[in-house]
Design a protein around this motif. Structure first.
Motif, mmCIF file in Angstrom:
data_model
loop_
_atom_site.group_PDB
_atom_site.id
_atom_site.type_symbol
_atom_site.label_atom_id
_atom_site.label_comp_id
_atom_site.label_asym_id
_atom_site.label_seq_id
_atom_site.Cartn_x
_atom_site.Cartn_y
_atom_site.Cartn_z
ATOM 1 N N TYR A 48 25.550 -0.968 29.903
ATOM 2 C CA TYR A 48 24.739 -2.119 29.520
ATOM 3 C C TYR A 48 23.889 -2.509 30.732
ATOM 4 O O TYR A 48 24.429 -2.878 31.786
ATOM 5 C CB TYR A 48 25.630 -3.288 29.093
ATOM 6 N N LYS A 49 22.582 -2.417 30.588
ATOM 7 C CA LYS A 49 21.687 -2.707 31.700
ATOM 8 C C LYS A 49 20.329 -3.151 31.181
ATOM 9 O O LYS A 49 19.977 -2.932 30.018
ATOM 10 C CB LYS A 49 21.523 -1.488 32.605
ATOM 11 N N LEU A 75 18.775 -9.082 41.930
ATOM 12 C CA LEU A 75 20.172 -8.712 41.706
ATOM 13 C C LEU A 75 20.528 -8.823 40.230
ATOM 14 O O LEU A 75 21.251 -7.982 39.685
ATOM 15 C CB LEU A 75 21.089 -9.607 42.536
ATOM 16 N N SER A 76 20.023 -9.860 39.565
ATOM 17 C CA SER A 76 20.314 -10.047 38.149
ATOM 18 C C SER A 76 19.662 -8.955 37.294
ATOM 19 O O SER A 76 20.278 -8.437 36.363
ATOM 20 C CB SER A 76 19.827 -11.426 37.696
ATOM 21 N N SER A 77 18.439 -8.593 37.629
ATOM 22 C CA SER A 77 17.728 -7.601 36.823
ATOM 23 C C SER A 77 18.255 -6.187 37.034
ATOM 24 O O SER A 77 18.050 -5.318 36.183
ATOM 25 C CB SER A 77 16.228 -7.643 37.139
ATOM 26 N N THR A 78 18.942 -5.938 38.156
ATOM 27 C CA THR A 78 19.489 -4.595 38.415
ATOM 28 C C THR A 78 20.980 -4.504 38.082
ATOM 29 O O THR A 78 21.595 -3.463 38.314
ATOM 30 C CB THR A 78 19.288 -4.204 39.889
ATOM 31 N N ALA A 79 21.551 -5.575 37.534
ATOM 32 C CA ALA A 79 22.986 -5.579 37.215
ATOM 33 C C ALA A 79 23.276 -4.632 36.059
ATOM 34 O O ALA A 79 22.451 -4.431 35.164
ATOM 35 C CB ALA A 79 23.438 -6.994 36.874
ATOM 36 N N LYS A 86 28.129 -3.556 38.452
ATOM 37 C CA LYS A 86 27.437 -3.091 39.654
ATOM 38 C C LYS A 86 26.048 -3.694 39.744
ATOM 39 O O LYS A 86 25.434 -4.048 38.740
ATOM 40 C CB LYS A 86 27.344 -1.557 39.655
ATOM 41 N N ASN A 87 25.589 -3.832 40.989
ATOM 42 C CA ASN A 87 24.210 -4.210 41.269
ATOM 43 C C ASN A 87 23.835 -3.605 42.616
ATOM 44 O O ASN A 87 24.557 -2.726 43.117
ATOM 45 C CB ASN A 87 24.026 -5.740 41.253
ATOM 46 N N PRO A 145 30.806 -9.449 34.268
ATOM 47 C CA PRO A 145 29.578 -8.979 33.625
ATOM 48 C C PRO A 145 28.496 -10.050 33.631
ATOM 49 O O PRO A 145 28.788 -11.241 33.522
ATOM 50 C CB PRO A 145 30.023 -8.659 32.189
ATOM 51 N N GLN A 146 27.249 -9.631 33.762
ATOM 52 C CA GLN A 146 26.103 -10.541 33.786
ATOM 53 C C GLN A 146 25.776 -11.011 32.367
ATOM 54 O O GLN A 146 25.487 -10.203 31.488
ATOM 55 C CB GLN A 146 24.910 -9.813 34.403
ATOM 56 N N PRO A 147 25.800 -12.338 32.098
ATOM 57 C CA PRO A 147 25.570 -12.837 30.730
ATOM 58 C C PRO A 147 24.199 -12.512 30.159
ATOM 59 O O PRO A 147 24.043 -12.469 28.942
ATOM 60 C CB PRO A 147 25.750 -14.355 30.879
ATOM 61 N N GLN A 148 23.200 -12.300 31.010
ATOM 62 C CA GLN A 148 21.853 -12.037 30.502
ATOM 63 C C GLN A 148 21.610 -10.564 30.192
ATOM 64 O O GLN A 148 20.509 -10.188 29.789
ATOM 65 C CB GLN A 148 20.813 -12.540 31.514
ATOM 66 N N LEU A 149 22.624 -9.718 30.371
ATOM 67 C CA LEU A 149 22.469 -8.307 30.056
ATOM 68 C C LEU A 149 22.306 -8.099 28.554
ATOM 69 O O LEU A 149 22.952 -8.783 27.757
ATOM 70 C CB LEU A 149 23.688 -7.512 30.536
#
Length: 282
Positions: free
Chosen positions: A7-8, A58-62, A74-75, A110-114
């Protein structure tokens, strides 16, 4: 699951962030030089701007990677991995869920905006349903700051619109915009009374408490529990939707300890008790 699920974000998101912030950074720097010409003010402003840029990169590459055996986040700063059997507890705040190992030195969040974040939450609940025992989370309550925010925001809108109308110099100006703003403020205030403030689970029943009243639902009266979101300019806003067998819905948000944890607890409660209620004795 034969292959790990990844998921990215789209790589175009990172390119977009870099281009936009590059243009804004140069423009902001030139503006500050021409207007302020004072490094004591310019440096802190540009520093804050740079920190925001780093956070967005960092958020956009998570990424979150899920397999049969483990979960990985990962980021650009690194990678953290936990086997499903190594997870001892969960925590979180807002829309986040964080997984902890037994020693407490490794966490996966996990990043919620993914894209596909609700599916990530579903996988966590499937792999470790034991972490979301309703007996350990007997009451899920709404954050009191969120409850307080709506009436304060409503009163602020009403007060501002009333003040703007009274000081208006144009006697022919229509009242409609100010009235609409006042109704919007009243709507925000009313949400305090119509939104559930807490949910408690007692066996196969669920008590939904509002500010002035409460209602009780049996597990057999709940058709499904699901996690959804609405997309806005500020990102995704997640919510829990309880679908009742009578066609009515209860929408929940802002529950503690976090919305994903609350969702998985409610889902576990429903799956456990609805299956029990379907057992017919001989």
């Amino acid at each position: 699951m034969n292959e790990p699920r990844v998921y990215k974000n789209s790589p175009f998101l990172l390119v977009f962030v870099i281009i936009i912030f590059g243009i804004l950074f140069i423009g902001l720097g030139l503006s500050l030089v021409s207007v302020l010409n004072n490094w004591l003010i310019m440096v802190p402003v540009l520093l804050l701007f740079g920190i925001l840029f780093i956070v967005l990169v960092l958020s956009s590459t998570a990424q979150t990677i899920i397999s049969d055996d483990e979960i990985t986040s990962k980021n650009l700063l690194g990678t953290k991995t936990l086997k499903w059997s190594e997870i001892s507890r969960v925590s979180g705040a807002g829309n986040r869920i964080k997984l902890h190992n037994f020693d407490g030195d490794v966490t996966v969040a996990p990043q919620p905006q993914l894209p596909g974040y609700p599916e990530v939450v579903e996988w966590i609940g499937t792999k470790r349903a034991d972490l979301f025992n309703p007996q350990e989370y007997s009451e899920l309550s709404r954050n009191w700051l969120i409850t307080l925010l709506f009436p304060l925001g409503g009163l602020l809108i009403i007060g501002t619109s009333f003040f703007a109308y009274t000081v208006s110099s144009d006697s022919n100006e229509t009242l409609l915009p100010y009235a609409l703003a006042g109704f919007a403020g009243l709507f925000l205030i009313s949400m305090v009374f119509t939104s559930p403030q807490s949910i408690s689970m007692q066996g196969n029943s669920m008590v939904v408490k509002y500010l002035l009243n409460q209602k009780t639902l049996l597990a057999s009266e709940v058709a499904s529990v699901r996690m959804g979101f609405t997309q806005t300019r500020n990102g995704k806003h997640y919510f829990i939707l309880i679908n009742q067998t009578n066609g009515k819905n209860i929408r929940l948000s802002g529950l503690r300890p976090s919305l994903p944890v609350a969702y998985l607890v409610l889902k576990t409660w429903h799956e456990k008790n609805s299956s029990i209620s379907q057992i017919v004795p001989n």
